[in-house]
Design an enzyme around this catalytic site. Structure first.
Site, PDB file in Angstrom:
ATOM      1  N   LYS A  25      22.085  -0.514  24.225  1.00  0.00           N
ATOM      2  CA  LYS A  25      22.585  -0.053  22.881  1.00  0.00           C
ATOM      3  C   LYS A  25      24.073   0.671  23.019  1.00  0.00           C
ATOM      4  CE  LYS A  25      17.897   0.098  21.048  1.00  0.00           C
ATOM      5  NZ  LYS A  25      16.550   0.787  20.991  1.00  0.00           N
ATOM      6  N   GLN A  77      15.055   6.930  20.719  1.00  0.00           N
ATOM      7  CA  GLN A  77      14.435   5.949  21.577  1.00  0.00           C
ATOM      8  C   GLN A  77      12.858   6.238  21.489  1.00  0.00           C
ATOM      9  OE1 GLN A  77      15.810   3.182  22.520  1.00  0.00           O
ATOM     10  NE2 GLN A  77      13.890   2.374  23.114  1.00  0.00           N
ATOM     11  N   ASP A 102      18.254   3.465  12.399  1.00  0.00           N
ATOM     12  CA  ASP A 102      17.116   2.605  12.925  1.00  0.00           C
ATOM     13  C   ASP A 102      15.959   2.289  11.859  1.00  0.00           C
ATOM     14  OD1 ASP A 102      16.320   1.347  15.228  1.00  0.00           O
ATOM     15  OD2 ASP A 102      15.041   2.886  16.044  1.00  0.00           O
TER      16      ASP A 102
END
Ligand code: NAP
Length: 288
Positions: free
Chosen positions: A49, A93, A116
């Site tokens: 990413k 994450q 996200d």
């Protein structure tokens, strides 16, 4: 369905928007990646990413926390990133490790920086069709359907005959980041949605009735071609060891009108959506 090609186009477009924004405001869009511990798969995902961010002109700031980080400490870091001007988007994450309250951590991310799409607020705005950020993998899946002219309501599947048109979508899996939100996005687009999960009695029967199948389970080749309705659209979000999806591609491709490969289908769309939403978040926060 070629997710790699579509993702490349989205990232190119995002890079142009990022460059324009940087030129207009003097500030580059910024994404914070937060990683707890050193799980090798998570380290790889985060690195991937960050690399993509760099290529798209998005500054990435990495916060590496030890595996011993407590919920309170993680919440503190996320609140600080949420409040400060240093970054416009935040990616935690996950999974974050069993001892951390993941939901409490997600909720420490300000909705305007939740690129996200993991907070309650994002799930709600997505479900109600209001402005906000979508969960990245589900958002990427809807983009793929749009790209190939698949209307979840049942119209416009380019290769299905009139008789086969339908709009019954079956989502296999109900996780908060994938199964549930993709079902909500399909529902918002007028599909008739059925969720299946580990307690579903006859998965094959449910899949056989589906015009659109989304596999979001994490079990290698769980969905077999014999259960795919001829002409159905098959989206395989699963990613299992050995680069294998949740759908048995070789048998399913014989019956599906459109199908995503693994890799090269849904995966690249997730990152593309993350980058796109980061630039969008920056534009909103910078008022440009
Ligand atoms: P998850 O949180 O483990 O959820 C899996 C879901 O599958 C659960 O709802 C579970 O049901 C259901 N399930 C398990 N066994 C089943 C069975 N035999 N029949 C029917 N349903 C079953 O997983 P996730 O995070 O949603 O991820 C799912 C897959 O997508 C994984 O392979 C993951 O690697 C992949 N993924 C890919 C991307 C990408 O960018 N391509 C992003 C995220 C995830 P219960 O709720 O009843 O337990």
């Amino acid at each position: 369905m070629d997710g790699t090609a579509l993702a490349r186009r989205i990232v190119e477009d995002t890079a142009k928007k990022a460059a324009g924004l940087t030129e207009r405001t003097g500030t580059a869009p910024g994404l914070a990646t937060v990683l707890v511990g050193e799980d090798p798969a998570s380290v790889t995902y985060v690195r991937m990413k960050q690399n993509r961010c760099r290529k798209a002109g998005i500054e990435s700031r990495h916060v590496a926390l030890t595996a011993a980080t407590t919920t309170g400490e993680l919440v503190g870091v996320l609140r600080e990133l949420s409040a400060g001007p240093a970054v416009h988007g935040i990616l935690l994450q996950h999974p974050v490790g069993g001892h951390v309250d993941e939901r409490a951590a997600f909720e420490a991310i300000a909705p305007q920086k939740d690129v996200d799409g993991v907070t309650f607020a994002s799930f709600a705005t997505m479900s109600f069709g209001l402005p906000g950020f979508v969960s990245c993998t589900p958002g990427g899946i809807l983009r793929l359907l749009d790209e190939y002219g698949v209307d979840p309501a049942g119209w416009g599947c380019p290769r299905a005959s009139e008789a086969e048109r339908g709009g019954r979508a079956v989502v296999v899996g109900r996780s908060a980041i994938l199964g549930k939100p993709v079902g909500m996005l399909l529902l918002a687009r007028d599909a008739t949605v059925t969720y299946c999960h580990s307690r579903t009695a006859d998965l094959s029967a449910a899949v056989r009735g589906a015009d659109i199948v989304v596999a979001a389970v994490g079990r290698s080749r769980l969905i077999r071609g014999q259960d795919i309705k001829p002409g159905a659209v098959v989206i395989d979000a699963g990613y299992n060891p050995g680069n294998v999806g949740d759908v048995d591609f070789d048998s399913a491709v014989e019956r599906a009108s459109l199908i995503t490969p693994v890799p090269g289908g849904v995966g690249p769309m997730t990152i593309a959506t993350l980058l796109e939403q980061t630039v969008e978040a920056a534009a909103r926060q910078l008022g440009a």
